[in-house]
Motif scaffolding. Structure first.
Motif, PDB file in Angstrom:
ATOM      1  N   LYS A 108       0.833  -1.202   0.000  1.00 37.54           N
ATOM      2  CA  LYS A 108       0.000   0.000   0.000  1.00 37.54           C
ATOM      3  C   LYS A 108       0.869   1.254   0.000  1.00 37.54           C
ATOM      4  CE  LYS A 108      -3.700   2.606   0.713  1.00 37.54           C
ATOM      5  NZ  LYS A 108      -4.712   2.547   1.750  1.00 37.54           N
ATOM      6  N   TYR A 109       0.528   2.167  -0.915  1.00 39.85           N
ATOM      7  CA  TYR A 109       1.256   3.445  -0.955  1.00 39.85           C
ATOM      8  C   TYR A 109       0.385   4.560  -0.398  1.00 39.85           C
ATOM      9  CZ  TYR A 109       3.687   7.610  -2.454  1.00 39.85           C
ATOM     10  OH  TYR A 109       4.337   8.824  -2.453  1.00 39.85           O
ATOM     11  N   VAL A 138       6.289 -10.214 -10.313  1.00 38.10           N
ATOM     12  CA  VAL A 138       5.768 -11.402  -9.623  1.00 38.10           C
ATOM     13  C   VAL A 138       4.279 -11.277  -9.302  1.00 38.10           C
ATOM     14  CG1 VAL A 138       7.993 -12.100  -8.662  1.00 38.10           C
ATOM     15  CG2 VAL A 138       6.539 -10.534  -7.362  1.00 38.10           C
ATOM     16  N   GLY A 139       3.657 -10.209  -9.730  1.00 40.57           N
ATOM     17  CA  GLY A 139       2.202 -10.088  -9.547  1.00 40.57           C
ATOM     18  C   GLY A 139       1.755  -9.626  -8.173  1.00 40.57           C
ATOM     19  N   ILE A 140       2.601  -8.850  -7.485  1.00 43.44           N
ATOM     20  CA  ILE A 140       2.158  -8.279  -6.195  1.00 43.44           C
ATOM     21  C   ILE A 140       1.399  -6.991  -6.490  1.00 43.44           C
ATOM     22  CG2 ILE A 140       2.869  -7.351  -3.955  1.00 43.44           C
ATOM     23  CD1 ILE A 140       5.425  -9.028  -4.181  1.00 43.44           C
ATOM     24  N   PRO A 141       0.133  -6.893  -6.071  1.00 43.61           N
ATOM     25  CA  PRO A 141      -0.632  -5.689  -6.401  1.00 43.61           C
ATOM     26  C   PRO A 141      -0.192  -4.468  -5.592  1.00 43.61           C
ATOM     27  CG  PRO A 141      -2.072  -7.475  -5.611  1.00 43.61           C
ATOM     28  CD  PRO A 141      -0.663  -7.891  -5.356  1.00 43.61           C
ATOM     29  N   LEU A 142      -0.281  -3.314  -6.251  1.00 46.00           N
ATOM     30  CA  LEU A 142      -0.054  -2.030  -5.574  1.00 46.00           C
ATOM     31  C   LEU A 142      -1.414  -1.417  -5.267  1.00 46.00           C
ATOM     32  CD1 LEU A 142       1.809   0.403  -4.735  1.00 46.00           C
ATOM     33  CD2 LEU A 142       1.351   1.316  -7.036  1.00 46.00           C
ATOM     34  N   LEU A 143      -1.615  -1.053  -4.002  1.00 44.32           N
ATOM     35  CA  LEU A 143      -2.840  -0.380  -3.561  1.00 44.32           C
ATOM     36  C   LEU A 143      -2.470   1.085  -3.341  1.00 44.32           C
ATOM     37  CD1 LEU A 143      -3.646  -2.951  -0.707  1.00 44.32           C
ATOM     38  CD2 LEU A 143      -4.172  -3.176  -3.150  1.00 44.32           C
ATOM     39  N   VAL A 144      -3.255   1.983  -3.886  1.00 43.82           N
ATOM     40  CA  VAL A 144      -2.846   3.385  -3.842  1.00 43.82           C
ATOM     41  C   VAL A 144      -3.880   4.251  -3.134  1.00 43.82           C
ATOM     42  CG1 VAL A 144      -2.099   5.362  -5.199  1.00 43.82           C
ATOM     43  CG2 VAL A 144      -1.660   3.082  -6.039  1.00 43.82           C
ATOM     44  N   HIS A 145      -3.405   5.014  -2.151  1.00 44.06           N
ATOM     45  CA  HIS A 145      -4.204   6.111  -1.608  1.00 44.06           C
ATOM     46  C   HIS A 145      -3.943   7.291  -2.538  1.00 44.06           C
ATOM     47  CE1 HIS A 145      -6.287   8.345   1.685  1.00 44.06           C
ATOM     48  NE2 HIS A 145      -5.766   9.335   0.978  1.00 44.06           N
ATOM     49  N   ALA A 146      -4.890   7.536  -3.436  1.00 42.16           N
ATOM     50  CA  ALA A 146      -4.646   8.491  -4.522  1.00 42.16           C
ATOM     51  C   ALA A 146      -5.133   9.877  -4.119  1.00 42.16           C
ATOM     52  CB  ALA A 146      -5.351   8.012  -5.783  1.00 42.16           C
ATOM     53  N   GLU A 147      -4.287  10.589  -3.422  1.00 41.29           N
ATOM     54  CA  GLU A 147      -4.639  11.950  -3.013  1.00 41.29           C
ATOM     55  C   GLU A 147      -3.386  12.805  -3.003  1.00 41.29           C
ATOM     56  OE1 GLU A 147      -6.688  11.892   0.815  1.00 41.29           O
ATOM     57  OE2 GLU A 147      -7.947  13.539   0.108  1.00 41.29           O
ATOM     58  N   VAL A 174       5.325   1.147 -16.021  1.00 47.61           N
ATOM     59  CA  VAL A 174       5.337  -0.228 -15.501  1.00 47.61           C
ATOM     60  C   VAL A 174       3.963  -0.834 -15.813  1.00 47.61           C
ATOM     61  CG1 VAL A 174       5.962  -1.671 -13.504  1.00 47.61           C
ATOM     62  CG2 VAL A 174       6.753   0.700 -13.594  1.00 47.61           C
ATOM     63  N   PRO A 175       3.687  -1.091 -17.087  1.00 45.10           N
ATOM     64  CA  PRO A 175       2.308  -1.428 -17.474  1.00 45.10           C
ATOM     65  C   PRO A 175       1.819  -2.767 -16.933  1.00 45.10           C
ATOM     66  CG  PRO A 175       3.801  -1.559 -19.375  1.00 45.10           C
ATOM     67  CD  PRO A 175       4.590  -0.987 -18.245  1.00 45.10           C
ATOM     68  N   GLU A 176       2.731  -3.666 -16.534  1.00 43.67           N
ATOM     69  CA  GLU A 176       2.281  -4.968 -16.017  1.00 43.67           C
ATOM     70  C   GLU A 176       1.866  -4.887 -14.548  1.00 43.67           C
ATOM     71  OE1 GLU A 176       5.518  -4.619 -17.150  1.00 43.67           O
ATOM     72  OE2 GLU A 176       4.967  -5.012 -19.232  1.00 43.67           O
ATOM     73  N   LEU A 177       2.102  -3.740 -13.910  1.00 39.67           N
ATOM     74  CA  LEU A 177       1.775  -3.622 -12.485  1.00 39.67           C
ATOM     75  C   LEU A 177       0.265  -3.688 -12.282  1.00 39.67           C
ATOM     76  CD1 LEU A 177       3.032  -3.050  -9.666  1.00 39.67           C
ATOM     77  CD2 LEU A 177       2.674  -0.606 -10.128  1.00 39.67           C
ATOM     78  N   LYS A 178      -0.151  -4.550 -11.351  1.00 45.44           N
ATOM     79  CA  LYS A 178      -1.573  -4.623 -10.993  1.00 45.44           C
ATOM     80  C   LYS A 178      -1.829  -3.558  -9.936  1.00 45.44           C
ATOM     81  CE  LYS A 178      -3.525  -8.657 -10.911  1.00 45.44           C
ATOM     82  NZ  LYS A 178      -4.148  -9.960 -10.582  1.00 45.44           N
ATOM     83  N   VAL A 179      -2.811  -2.691 -10.191  1.00 39.13           N
ATOM     84  CA  VAL A 179      -3.018  -1.519  -9.322  1.00 39.13           C
ATOM     85  C   VAL A 179      -4.473  -1.450  -8.879  1.00 39.13           C
ATOM     86  CG1 VAL A 179      -2.965   1.017  -9.235  1.00 39.13           C
ATOM     87  CG2 VAL A 179      -1.206  -0.209 -10.532  1.00 39.13           C
ATOM     88  N   THR A 180      -4.680  -1.090  -7.618  1.00 40.68           N
ATOM     89  CA  THR A 180      -6.027  -0.725  -7.168  1.00 40.68           C
ATOM     90  C   THR A 180      -6.015   0.722  -6.707  1.00 40.68           C
ATOM     91  OG1 THR A 180      -6.379  -2.979  -6.374  1.00 40.68           O
ATOM     92  CG2 THR A 180      -7.958  -1.305  -5.642  1.00 40.68           C
ATOM     93  N   VAL A 181      -6.855   1.537  -7.349  1.00 45.78           N
ATOM     94  CA  VAL A 181      -7.094   2.889  -6.840  1.00 45.78           C
ATOM     95  C   VAL A 181      -8.079   2.704  -5.692  1.00 45.78           C
ATOM     96  CG1 VAL A 181      -7.951   5.196  -7.344  1.00 45.78           C
ATOM     97  CG2 VAL A 181      -6.774   3.889  -9.133  1.00 45.78           C
ATOM     98  N   GLU A 182      -7.596   2.912  -4.480  1.00 45.72           N
ATOM     99  CA  GLU A 182      -8.435   2.659  -3.304  1.00 45.72           C
ATOM    100  C   GLU A 182      -9.465   3.772  -3.133  1.00 45.72           C
ATOM    101  OE1 GLU A 182      -8.392  -0.050  -1.466  1.00 45.72           O
ATOM    102  OE2 GLU A 182      -6.710  -0.938  -2.554  1.00 45.72           O
ATOM    103  N   HIS A 183     -10.582   3.382  -2.538  1.00 48.86           N
ATOM    104  CA  HIS A 183     -11.687   4.304  -2.234  1.00 48.86           C
ATOM    105  C   HIS A 183     -11.855   5.406  -3.277  1.00 48.86           C
ATOM    106  CE1 HIS A 183      -8.148   6.062  -0.421  1.00 48.86           C
ATOM    107  NE2 HIS A 183      -8.234   5.346   0.678  1.00 48.86           N
ATOM    108  N   THR A 197      -5.313  -0.470 -18.359  1.00 50.18           N
ATOM    109  CA  THR A 197      -5.394  -1.928 -18.226  1.00 50.18           C
ATOM    110  C   THR A 197      -4.721  -2.359 -16.927  1.00 50.18           C
ATOM    111  OG1 THR A 197      -5.126  -1.968 -20.603  1.00 50.18           O
ATOM    112  CG2 THR A 197      -4.940  -4.085 -19.477  1.00 50.18           C
ATOM    113  N   GLY A 198      -5.328  -3.314 -16.248  1.00 50.48           N
ATOM    114  CA  GLY A 198      -4.735  -3.839 -15.016  1.00 50.48           C
ATOM    115  C   GLY A 198      -5.019  -2.985 -13.801  1.00 50.48           C
ATOM    116  N   VAL A 199      -5.772  -1.919 -13.982  1.00 54.95           N
ATOM    117  CA  VAL A 199      -6.109  -1.034 -12.857  1.00 54.95           C
ATOM    118  C   VAL A 199      -7.577  -1.222 -12.497  1.00 54.95           C
ATOM    119  CG1 VAL A 199      -6.213   1.355 -12.047  1.00 54.95           C
ATOM    120  CG2 VAL A 199      -4.374   0.642 -13.584  1.00 54.95           C
TER     121      VAL A 199
END
Ligand code: NCD
Ligand code: ZN
Length: 360
Positions: A108-109, A138-147, A174-183, A197-199
């Motif tokens: 989580k960032y 290796v497919g570790i997702p990045l979770l982002v507090h986008a503010e 880093v287009p292969e990165l799996k990302v979640t824009v949190e909340h 893609t992947g977000v």
């Protein structure tokens, strides 16, 4: 809806997951974690303790404390998935080992200063580019507090500003990165997810059901104060449309974040809304009001699991809506150290009941 409802409404769904939750620690953990364990198959646990969870050893110990606090009844049915906090303390080899061993699920960032317990966060996402490349590999997702934390940017525009300035370059590079824009709290967030893609994006029960007029128009409501700050009605309706559409890129994350009343009803209220007890019912009521109960399961139980490459739960739960207002429940919880915490969504909680889980 008309005032003449006479029939009980019910819906059966695969047991949901909560893709974003804050459990805290010690007495607060013990007070709040059972609510999540009771309602959800898995929960993605945020690492913003003080000090934050930045390595596999502390993540494993925290996971053990969570499991110890949910009690023997729920333990077999509930899995906490652990996030590590991205800052200069994070060691990539330790992250890889923790992920390989099934202890670390995601990273989580937090931009430093953006929200509760983010002081240890990063100055810029670009500074972690090499770790993000390893995660993508290796497919570790990045979770982002986008503010954005830029004081020149208006508080209601900070999600858009962060996405454009910080996350877009990373997604391009880093287009292969799996990302979640949190909340996700704005149309800019929804559009960002749709455009990459992947977000994917998690959406909270409070961003779906409250807007800034609820926060500000009828007396200042500190219990509706969270980060990102709930935005305009227009933004909220766009979130509702996305969540109820069945679009697999959007899924449920409560962002349940308990704070004692003394920290909420304060000159400088802390951001965070405790929603774990009735989060599911709040969303069920919203989908019911929108005539979208048939898409509830996708949003709360299927889309998130698919994004993270996991199987959905093999159990189902039946939700039933009372004809009348239902039975009034508690409005706060009390932890063993005397902290009282306000519960979000009490009205929806009294309307809906959860009938016991069973295998499908
Ligand atoms: C969260 C908390 O209290 O930990 N607060 C919040 O307003 N959502 C942190 C976070 O997710 O921003
Ligand atoms: Zn959160």
């Amino acid at each position: 809806m008309s005032g003449w409802e006479t029939e009980t409404v019910s819906v059966e769904i695969v047991v949901p997951d909560d893709w974003h939750v804050h459990f805290r620690d010690d007495e607060m953990l013990a007070a709040v974690a059972p609510f999540t364990a009771r309602g959800f198959h898995r929960a993605l646990v945020m690492p913003n303790l003080v000090p934050p969870i930045t390595n596999t050893t502390t993540a494993a110990a925290y996971r053990d404390r969570i499991l110890a606090s949910v009690g023997p009844d729920a333990r077999g049915d509930f899995t906490p998935l652990m996030g590590l906090y991205l800052n200069d303390d994070l060691d990539v080899d330790d992250l890889l080992a923790g992920h390989r061993d099934g202890i670390v699920f995601a990273v989580k960032y937090y931009p430093a200063g953006a929200t509760t317990n983010s002081e240890a966060g990063g100055a810029s996402l670009a500074g972690y580019r090499s770790a993000l490349e390893v995660m993508a590999g290796v497919g570790i997702p990045l979770l982002v507090h986008a503010e954005s934390t830029d004081p020149e940017v208006d508080i209601f525009d900070r999600e858009a500003a962060f996405l454009e300035a910080e996350l877009a370059p990373i997604c391009d590079e880093v287009p292969e990165l799996k990302v979640t824009v949190e909340h996700v709290s704005t149309r800019a967030g929804l559009d960002f997810v749709r455009g990459h893609t992947g977000v994917a994006g998690s959406i909270t029960p409070h961003h779906l059901t409250c807007d800034r007029s609820d926060l500000l128009a009828n007396g200042l409501r500190p219990h509706l104060y969270c980060k990102p700050v709930i935005n305009s009605r227009e933004e909220r309706l766009a979130l509702v449309a996305a969540a109820t559409s069945g679009d697999p890129r959007f899924f449920f994350g409560t962002d349940s974040a308990p704070h004692p009343l003394s920290d909420k009803e304060s000159v400088s209220a802390k951001p965070g809304i405790f929603s774990a007890p009735h989060a599911l019912e709040v969303v069920a009521e919203l989908f019911y009001q929108r005539g979208a109960l048939d898409r509830l399961e996708a949003f709360v139980s299927l889309n998130g699991a698919a994004h993270y490459g996991l199987e959905a739960s093999a159990e189902v739960v039946r939700l039933e809506r009372a004809v009348g207002e239902g039975v009034e429940g508690a409005t706060t919880i009390l932890s063993a150290d005397g902290s009282e915490v306000r519960i979000f969504g009490v009205d929806a909680g009294r309307r809906w009941s959860r009938l016991s889980r069973r295998c499908c």
